[in-house]
Enzyme design. Structure first.
Site, PDB file in Angstrom:
ATOM      1  CG  PHE A 123      -1.994   1.007   1.193  1.00 56.40           C
ATOM      2  CD1 PHE A 123      -3.149   0.799   0.470  1.00 56.40           C
ATOM      3  CD2 PHE A 123      -1.843   2.199   1.878  1.00 56.40           C
ATOM      4  CE1 PHE A 123      -4.149   1.766   0.437  1.00 56.40           C
ATOM      5  CE2 PHE A 123      -2.835   3.177   1.846  1.00 56.40           C
ATOM      6  CZ  PHE A 123      -3.992   2.946   1.125  1.00 56.40           C
ATOM      7  CG  ASP A 193      -0.965  -1.691   7.264  1.00 56.13           C
ATOM      8  OD1 ASP A 193      -2.122  -1.864   7.684  1.00 56.13           O
ATOM      9  OD2 ASP A 193      -0.608  -0.663   6.658  1.00 56.13           O
ATOM     10  CE1 TYR A 218      -9.822   4.330   5.615  1.00 53.36           C
ATOM     11  CE2 TYR A 218      -8.917   5.444   7.529  1.00 53.36           C
ATOM     12  CZ  TYR A 218      -8.776   4.986   6.238  1.00 53.36           C
ATOM     13  OH  TYR A 218      -7.595   5.176   5.569  1.00 53.36           O
ATOM     14  CE  LYS A 219      -8.518   0.987   4.220  1.00 49.36           C
ATOM     15  NZ  LYS A 219      -7.072   0.791   4.128  1.00 49.36           N
ATOM     16  NE  ARG A 363     -10.373  -2.231  -3.379  1.00 49.81           N
ATOM     17  CZ  ARG A 363      -9.859  -1.515  -2.387  1.00 49.81           C
ATOM     18  NH1 ARG A 363      -8.730  -1.866  -1.809  1.00 49.81           N
ATOM     19  NH2 ARG A 363     -10.452  -0.427  -1.963  1.00 49.81           N
TER      20      ARG A 363
END
Ligand SMILES: *Cc1c(COP(=O)(O)O)cnc(C)c1O
Length: 404
Positions: A123, A193, A218-219, A363
């Site tokens: 990421f 992570d 927040y995911k 996705r």
């Protein structure tokens, strides 16, 4: 499998009752909870109480009525989701900032070890922050290799291996136990992570013997846009590592107001400034949704939902880049297609929200708390139709807009 089979699976689903806890618009199939989780109803009430009563009426007294302990209290609520002890997790700042703190600390453990090792295509923020962390330590450098070459790249100059457990594009999942062991055999620390893992796949940091971890709330945890992130330090490291962002909230006695910095014991030393209480209130309400939910039930359902979309993708002739073996993947599915952007747009126009990742990835996130089997089957049917009738080739879907 027919629509009736999926209805039967929903009727037998112990997680089906969770759907009513979320304020999702009727008719929308939301397959992007891996990017921004939806609003829990409880968050609305918690935010109202925070603003009107705690801030509005109680004012500064609220710091002594639960605010000052929020970073550790919320950390303890995240701990069971990642297999950590409650005193090993704290909430504050963003994932990017927490990466900086932990990478900087890990680079200072052993002067003979000055390399951060990571995966090419990790990421972006993970690599960007690692660049910044090595720039601040003389002689330090960042080494980036393909995922297949990581174990071999664990040389004796590596201070810390930084990996994202579940890949944000492909959903490939690293073997946390094996790579943690290999890292320790090489004499380095590992920093996981967990942004695409927490609330999605079972994680057991304690069993894996992990050293450090960060992750996003927040995911899959539905904490709200930009919600504060978490940070994990295994107990054995807690007195040996210190934050480079030595702010007053991480001081051993913040309210002694002394000139010199001395880090707090335990996890509080990883705090920098004053916790953002409005955001903390939203996050706490969303964490309470997870109380009592069995992580393994969530993962089993995710795997079942995944198969429904994988079948739809295969029927549509799409190339799936996510591993078929559940042990090697996370909770989203990704298809590669040169027109992935236009397909994502065509799906959104038909009420299926997924997303696109440059240059060619479609996705779709699978979030078992609020997606049912029939929902995912319907999304798969819509995907098949969009591919079969080539409706994604319509000109209005081709124009790229700002990223979502
Ligand atoms: C989403 C995500 C982040 C987010 O970092 P922010 O500081 O919240 O912007 C970091 N790392 C990974 C792997 C992510 O998926």
């Amino acid at each position: 499998m027919t629509r009736d089979d999926h209805r039967a699976a929903d009727a037998a689903d112990p997680l089906a009752i969770c759907r009513a806890q979320f304020a999702l618009p009727a008719g929308l199939l939301y397959l992007d909870g891996n990017s921004l989780g939806p609003l829990p109803h409880a968050t609305v009430a918690a935010m109202t109480d925070m603003v009107e009563r705690q801030w509005g009426q109680r004012l500064i007294r609220s710091w002594n009525e639960g605010w000052i302990d929020a970073p550790t209290r919320l950390g303890a609520k995240i701990a069971p989701l990642i297999g950590a002890h409650s005193h090993e997790v704290i909430v504050g700042d963003s994932t990017s900032v927490n990466l900086y703190k932990l990478l900087s600390a890990a680079l200072r453990v052993d002067p003979q070890r000055r390399v951060i090792l990571s995966e090419a295509g990790n990421f972006p923020t993970d690599l960007h922050v690692a660049e910044g962390a090595v720039a601040a330590v003389p002689g330090a450098s960042l080494r980036v290799v393909d995922r297949s070459a990581i174990a071999d790249a664990l040389a004796d100059d590596v201070a810390v291996l930084l990996l994202t457990h579940v890949h944000y594009k492909t959903a490939e999942r690293f073997d946390m136990v094996a790579l943690t062991r290999a890292t320790h055999e090489a004499g380095a620390l590992v920093l996981w992570d967990l942004s695409h893992s927490v609330g999605a796949v079972p994680v057991d940091l304690t069993a894996a013997g992990a050293d450090l971890a960060v992750g996003c709330t927040y995911k899959y945890l539905n904490g709200g846009p930009g919600a504060p992130a978490f940070l994990y330090v295994a107990e054995r490291w807690q007195d040996r590592l210190a934050s480079p962002l030595s702010g007053w909230m991480g001081h051993v006695e913040p309210f002694a107001f002394t000139d010199a910095y001395a880090p707090s014991r335990g996890m509080k030393r990883w705090l920098a400034g004053t916790p953002p209480m409005l955001a903390m209130a939203a996050l706490e309400a969303s964490l309470d949704v997870w109380a009592g939910i069995d992580r393994h039930t969530v993962w089993e359902k995710s795997a079942a939902l995944w198969t429904i979309l994988a079948d739809a993708g295969r029927a549509a002739g799409l190339e799936c880049v996510t591993p078929a073996d559940p042990a090697h993947r996370g909770s989203h599915i990704s298809f590669r297609h040169p027109a992935a952007y236009a397909i994502a747009q065509a799906l959104i126009a038909r009420g299926v929200i997924g997303d696109f990742r440059d240059p060619d990835i479609l996705r779709l996130g699978l979030t078992p708390l609020y997606l049912g089997h029939e929902d995912v089957w319907r999304a798969g049917e819509i995907l098949r139709n969009v591919i079969a009738d080539r409706s994604y080739t319509a000109p209005e879907y081709r124009q790229r807009q700002a990223v979502t």
